[in-house]
Structure formats: structure tokens, C-alpha cells
Design a protein around this motif. Structure first.
Motif, PDB file in Angstrom:
ATOM      1  N   TYR A 164       1.476  10.958  -0.402  1.00 14.15           N
ATOM      2  CA  TYR A 164       0.837   9.668  -0.122  1.00 14.15           C
ATOM      3  C   TYR A 164      -0.373   9.850   0.786  1.00 14.15           C
ATOM      4  O   TYR A 164      -0.351  10.662   1.710  1.00 14.15           O
ATOM      5  CB  TYR A 164       1.844   8.726   0.546  1.00 14.15           C
ATOM      6  N   VAL A 165      -1.409   9.042   0.527  1.00 10.69           N
ATOM      7  CA  VAL A 165      -2.648   9.077   1.299  1.00 10.69           C
ATOM      8  C   VAL A 165      -2.946   7.704   1.897  1.00 10.69           C
ATOM      9  O   VAL A 165      -2.986   6.701   1.173  1.00 10.69           O
ATOM     10  CB  VAL A 165      -3.832   9.513   0.400  1.00 10.69           C
ATOM     11  N   ASP A 166      -3.131   7.672   3.197  1.00  6.33           N
ATOM     12  CA  ASP A 166      -3.792   6.561   3.892  1.00  6.33           C
ATOM     13  C   ASP A 166      -5.122   7.151   4.340  1.00  6.33           C
ATOM     14  O   ASP A 166      -5.191   7.911   5.307  1.00  6.33           O
ATOM     15  CB  ASP A 166      -2.947   6.094   5.077  1.00  6.33           C
ATOM     16  N   SER A 167      -6.189   6.842   3.614  1.00  4.16           N
ATOM     17  CA  SER A 167      -7.418   7.638   3.669  1.00  4.16           C
ATOM     18  C   SER A 167      -7.979   7.898   5.065  1.00  4.16           C
ATOM     19  O   SER A 167      -8.363   9.034   5.374  1.00  4.16           O
ATOM     20  CB  SER A 167      -8.490   6.998   2.783  1.00  4.16           C
ATOM     21  N   PRO A 168      -8.082   6.896   5.971  1.00  6.57           N
ATOM     22  CA  PRO A 168      -8.709   7.179   7.264  1.00  6.57           C
ATOM     23  C   PRO A 168      -7.969   8.206   8.115  1.00  6.57           C
ATOM     24  O   PRO A 168      -8.555   8.769   9.051  1.00  6.57           O
ATOM     25  CB  PRO A 168      -8.728   5.813   7.949  1.00  6.57           C
ATOM     26  N   THR A 169      -6.705   8.487   7.819  1.00  2.00           N
ATOM     27  CA  THR A 169      -5.962   9.483   8.589  1.00  2.00           C
ATOM     28  C   THR A 169      -6.430  10.907   8.284  1.00  2.00           C
ATOM     29  O   THR A 169      -6.081  11.833   9.031  1.00  2.00           O
ATOM     30  CB  THR A 169      -4.459   9.407   8.287  1.00  2.00           C
ATOM     31  N   ARG A 170      -7.180  11.092   7.166  1.00  3.27           N
ATOM     32  CA  ARG A 170      -7.599  12.407   6.680  1.00  3.27           C
ATOM     33  C   ARG A 170      -6.412  13.301   6.304  1.00  3.27           C
ATOM     34  O   ARG A 170      -6.553  14.528   6.223  1.00  3.27           O
ATOM     35  CB  ARG A 170      -8.474  13.137   7.703  1.00  3.27           C
ATOM     36  N   ARG A 171      -5.263  12.702   6.034  1.00  8.34           N
ATOM     37  CA  ARG A 171      -4.078  13.492   5.704  1.00  8.34           C
ATOM     38  C   ARG A 171      -3.547  13.136   4.318  1.00  8.34           C
ATOM     39  O   ARG A 171      -3.690  12.001   3.859  1.00  8.34           O
ATOM     40  CB  ARG A 171      -2.941  13.235   6.698  1.00  8.34           C
ATOM     41  N   VAL A 172      -2.919  14.119   3.716  1.00  8.37           N
ATOM     42  CA  VAL A 172      -1.977  13.864   2.631  1.00  8.37           C
ATOM     43  C   VAL A 172      -0.597  14.043   3.248  1.00  8.37           C
ATOM     44  O   VAL A 172      -0.286  15.114   3.784  1.00  8.37           O
ATOM     45  CB  VAL A 172      -2.163  14.838   1.458  1.00  8.37           C
ATOM     46  N   ASP A 173       0.212  13.000   3.223  1.00  4.51           N
ATOM     47  CA  ASP A 173       1.563  13.072   3.775  1.00  4.51           C
ATOM     48  C   ASP A 173       2.569  13.265   2.650  1.00  4.51           C
ATOM     49  O   ASP A 173       2.297  12.972   1.480  1.00  4.51           O
ATOM     50  CB  ASP A 173       1.894  11.800   4.553  1.00  4.51           C
ATOM     51  N   PHE A 197     -12.863  12.364   2.908  1.00  3.10           N
ATOM     52  CA  PHE A 197     -11.591  11.688   3.134  1.00  3.10           C
ATOM     53  C   PHE A 197     -10.735  11.787   1.870  1.00  3.10           C
ATOM     54  O   PHE A 197     -11.251  11.607   0.761  1.00  3.10           O
ATOM     55  CB  PHE A 197     -11.810  10.211   3.465  1.00  3.10           C
ATOM     56  N   PRO A 198      -9.440  12.022   1.995  1.00  2.00           N
ATOM     57  CA  PRO A 198      -8.593  12.056   0.807  1.00  2.00           C
ATOM     58  C   PRO A 198      -8.515  10.676   0.170  1.00  2.00           C
ATOM     59  O   PRO A 198      -8.417   9.666   0.867  1.00  2.00           O
ATOM     60  CB  PRO A 198      -7.240  12.506   1.354  1.00  2.00           C
ATOM     61  N   ASP A 199      -8.573  10.649  -1.146  1.00  2.00           N
ATOM     62  CA  ASP A 199      -8.557   9.382  -1.885  1.00  2.00           C
ATOM     63  C   ASP A 199      -7.391   9.434  -2.887  1.00  2.00           C
ATOM     64  O   ASP A 199      -6.246   9.558  -2.491  1.00  2.00           O
ATOM     65  CB  ASP A 199      -9.917   9.170  -2.546  1.00  2.00           C
ATOM     66  N   GLY A 200      -7.683   9.383  -4.181  1.00  2.00           N
ATOM     67  CA  GLY A 200      -6.616   9.439  -5.165  1.00  2.00           C
ATOM     68  C   GLY A 200      -6.085  10.853  -5.336  1.00  2.00           C
ATOM     69  O   GLY A 200      -6.743  11.836  -4.996  1.00  2.00           O
ATOM     70  N   LEU A 201      -4.856  10.955  -5.898  1.00  2.00           N
ATOM     71  CA  LEU A 201      -4.269  12.271  -6.120  1.00  2.00           C
ATOM     72  C   LEU A 201      -3.427  12.270  -7.384  1.00  2.00           C
ATOM     73  O   LEU A 201      -3.043  11.224  -7.910  1.00  2.00           O
ATOM     74  CB  LEU A 201      -3.446  12.724  -4.913  1.00  2.00           C
ATOM     75  N   THR A 202      -3.140  13.485  -7.861  1.00  2.00           N
ATOM     76  CA  THR A 202      -2.205  13.678  -8.959  1.00  2.00           C
ATOM     77  C   THR A 202      -1.449  14.971  -8.709  1.00  2.00           C
ATOM     78  O   THR A 202      -1.925  15.853  -7.983  1.00  2.00           O
ATOM     79  CB  THR A 202      -2.910  13.698 -10.322  1.00  2.00           C
ATOM     80  N   VAL A 203      -0.253  15.083  -9.297  1.00  2.00           N
ATOM     81  CA  VAL A 203       0.588  16.269  -9.151  1.00  2.00           C
ATOM     82  C   VAL A 203       0.726  16.926 -10.515  1.00  2.00           C
ATOM     83  O   VAL A 203       0.978  16.240 -11.513  1.00  2.00           O
ATOM     84  CB  VAL A 203       1.971  15.897  -8.585  1.00  2.00           C
ATOM     85  N   ASP A 204       0.564  18.251 -10.573  1.00  2.00           N
ATOM     86  CA  ASP A 204       0.629  18.932 -11.859  1.00  2.00           C
ATOM     87  C   ASP A 204       2.028  19.491 -12.129  1.00  2.00           C
ATOM     88  O   ASP A 204       2.960  19.332 -11.323  1.00  2.00           O
ATOM     89  CB  ASP A 204      -0.466  19.998 -11.984  1.00  2.00           C
ATOM     90  N   ALA A 205       2.193  20.157 -13.282  1.00  2.00           N
ATOM     91  CA  ALA A 205       3.503  20.635 -13.718  1.00  2.00           C
ATOM     92  C   ALA A 205       4.047  21.733 -12.822  1.00  2.00           C
ATOM     93  O   ALA A 205       5.256  21.984 -12.812  1.00  2.00           O
ATOM     94  CB  ALA A 205       3.412  21.116 -15.163  1.00  2.00           C
ATOM     95  N   ASP A 206       3.179  22.397 -12.065  1.00  2.00           N
ATOM     96  CA  ASP A 206       3.612  23.434 -11.129  1.00  2.00           C
ATOM     97  C   ASP A 206       3.895  22.881  -9.742  1.00  2.00           C
ATOM     98  O   ASP A 206       4.203  23.649  -8.823  1.00  2.00           O
ATOM     99  CB  ASP A 206       2.550  24.530 -11.028  1.00  2.00           C
ATOM    100  N   GLY A 207       3.763  21.566  -9.585  1.00  2.00           N
ATOM    101  CA  GLY A 207       3.988  20.954  -8.284  1.00  2.00           C
ATOM    102  C   GLY A 207       2.804  21.016  -7.356  1.00  2.00           C
ATOM    103  O   GLY A 207       2.916  20.656  -6.170  1.00  2.00           O
ATOM    104  N   CYS A 208       1.637  21.458  -7.853  1.00  2.00           N
ATOM    105  CA  CYS A 208       0.430  21.467  -7.034  1.00  2.00           C
ATOM    106  C   CYS A 208      -0.144  20.049  -6.951  1.00  2.00           C
ATOM    107  O   CYS A 208      -0.041  19.269  -7.900  1.00  2.00           O
ATOM    108  CB  CYS A 208      -0.616  22.412  -7.621  1.00  2.00           C
TER     109      CYS A 208
END
Length: 288
Positions: A164-173, A197-208
Motif C-alpha cells: 500500500y502507498v500513501d504517496s506523501p510518506t514516500r513509502r511502500v508499506d 513519490f510512489p504512486d500506483g503499483l502492481t505485483v508480478d507472478a514472482d512477487g516483485c
């Protein structure tokens, strides 16, 4: 660990979206869904034929996801609405909760078919955004009620972790996830100052975990251990989200934005694609 860098992108749809967002592969229709949030537009793109459609929505729209029975679920300014597969295409509300000064943002469908819908204030005030879980019958459960810019959300291949991303934190949690509940929030990756800043994300089949960098002009891939191992550089700074699509889920689609740029690059606001970038996971449809 060596970090590889590449720039092997193509323009899938040349557009001038103000705030392109939310790429989502619709396997039943063989098309990609994506949005212009501030332009109130829902786009579709069929890579096999090049066919495109555009639907203007009545409100700013943060996300559009396929439904298990056909049609779409939309995360809109005033709540979550449905479009049926058959009929006149009219919207009907599943959950309506208008809040002055607040709009919808990114959303994702969990392995159990529930929709996790994010919101934010237009002024991006801390604590003004939320993350809410909605089931197919319209049940609503608050997950987070004190975020600024609720953004990328995704699950590990086994469904036991939620990113999960809350963008201003600069983190992916990352959270532990089970039975529609999350716990144990902790830092997975930190975007350093100057990298965007982190925005949208996706997870691949290897868990990356692949993360779009707003004001960073790139997509980053992190291993399941949180180590950066790949960077895809892009020519426009406001990269908003990414998702795997195409018949084999091997092409990475990337949305971009023009908003706030004094001299936008020619591809700003376009839908980009990195062919053969990796192997995506089939995404569940909304169970409603």
C-alpha cells in the motif's frame, strides 16, 4: 545486488490526459481500461486491433475494474458505482458518500473479490483520505481513515501480504492480510528524496512489486525482500501507475499525467507500454 536500467517503452495510445491513471487489464474483453481522473474520462484500448473508446463520466473517476458478472465498478468522487454489462450503460450507486473537497483515487480488487477503494482531498491535506473495503453486496468496512493520498494497492501471489502507498510518506508499506483484514503495517521500501513519490503499483507472478514514481519519471521493481533490482526510465516525470496486460500478461502498461507541468513532454498524458517487461498475475474481478 545489481540494478538494471532500461528505456524500452512504446506509446500505446498517444493522448493528452490531464491525470492518466488506473491501467487495468480486462481479460474477458481483451482490452485495457485506464482513466483520466481530472478529465472525467474512462478509456479502453484493445492492443490486438488498436480500437479505442472514451466515455465521459459525470464525476472525477479514480478507478475502473471489471466485475465478475460483466460490466464495471467505478471509484467516483462521491462513492462507488456500477455499470451493468447489458442495458443503457447508466451508473447505479453501490455506495454513495459525498464529502466536500474529497475525491476518489486509486482502487484495487483483493483476492476475495472485494474492492479496496481509496480517496484523497483535492488539497492533499494529511488525514483527509481513506481506504475502504467494499464487498459485492455493498457492505462497507473502513480500513484506513487517516491517509493523505491513498494510492497503489496490491497483493502478493499467495494473498498473504498487501502492499500500500500513501504517496506523501514516500513509502511502500506492507501489511499481513487474511480474510479481508490487514495488520502488522511496516515499511517495505522507501523512495529517497529527489527520486519522486510512489504512486500506483502492481505485483508480478514472482512477487516483485512494480511502483510508478510521480515526479520521478520511472517505474521501479522491488524484489519480495524489498530490494530495488530494476528501473525503467521514462521521458516524462509524472508517471502515475502500471499494470500487466495483453493475452499473456507480459506487457507492462503505464499511465502518465500532464497536470502541473509547464512544458509537458510530447508523451505526457499518454498510455505507454513496455513489451515483455515481466509476467503479471491474473487479477480478480469485483464480486458484485
Amino acid at each position: 545486488m545489481t540494478t538494471t536500467r532500461s528505456t524500452a517503452y512504446e506509446v500505446a495510445v498517444r493522448a493528452r490526459a490531464t491525470l492518466g491513471e488506473g491501467p487495468t487489464w480486462d481479460p474477458a474483453a481483451g482490452r485495457l481500461l485506464w482513466l483520466d481522473i481530472l478529465g472525467s474520462r474512462l478509456h479502453t484500448y484493445d492492443p490486438a486491433t488498436g480500437r479505442r473508446t472514451v466515455r465521459v463520466t459525470d464525476q472525477h473517476v479514480g478507478a475502473a475494474k471489471p466485475r465478475a458478472g460483466g460490466g464495471l465498478v467505478l471509484n467516483l468522487r462521491d462513492g462507488v458505482a456500477l455499470i451493468d454489462a447489458h442495458g443503457d450503460g447508466a451508473l447505479r450507486w453501490l455506495h454513495r458518500e459525498p464529502v466536500p473537497g474529497r475525491r476518489a483515487n486509486d482502487a484495487a480488487v483483493a483476492p476475495d473479490g472485494s474492492l479496496w477503494a481509496g480517496t484523497m482531498r483535492y488539497d492533499e491535506a494529511p488525514g483527509g483520505g481513506t481506504l475502504t473495503r467494499l464487498t459485492g453486496d455493498g457492505s462497507v468496512e473502513p480500513v484506513l481513515d487517516d491517509v493523505a493520498v491513498s494510492n497503489g494497492t496490491g497483493w502478493s501471489p499467495d494473498g498473504r501480504l498487501m502492499y500500500y502507498v500513501d504517496s506523501p510518506t514516500r513509502r511502500v508499506d506492507v501489511f499481513d492480510h487474511a480474510d479481508g483484514r490487514v495488520s502488522g503495517r511496516r515499511t517495505f521500501a522507501v523512495i529517497e528524496d529527489g527520486a519522486g513519490f510512489p504512486d500506483g503499483l502492481t505485483v508480478d507472478a514472482d512477487g516483485c512489486v512494480w511502483v510508478a514514481l510521480w515526479d520521478g519519471g520511472a517505474i521501479r521493481r522491488y524484489t519480495p525482500e524489498g530490494k530495488l533490482d530494476r528501473v525503467i526510465a521514462l521521458p516524462t516525470p509524472r508517471v502515475t501507475a502500471c499494470a500487466f496486460g495483453g493475452p499473456t500478461l507480459s506487457d507492462l502498461y503505464v499511465t502518465t499525467a500532464r497536470v502541473g507541468l509547464d512544458a509537458p513532454h510530447p508523451v505526457a498524458g499518454s498510455l505507454l507500454v513496455v513489451p515483455g517487461a515481466g509476467q503479471g498475475l491474473p487479477q480478480p474481478a469485483f464480486a458484485g
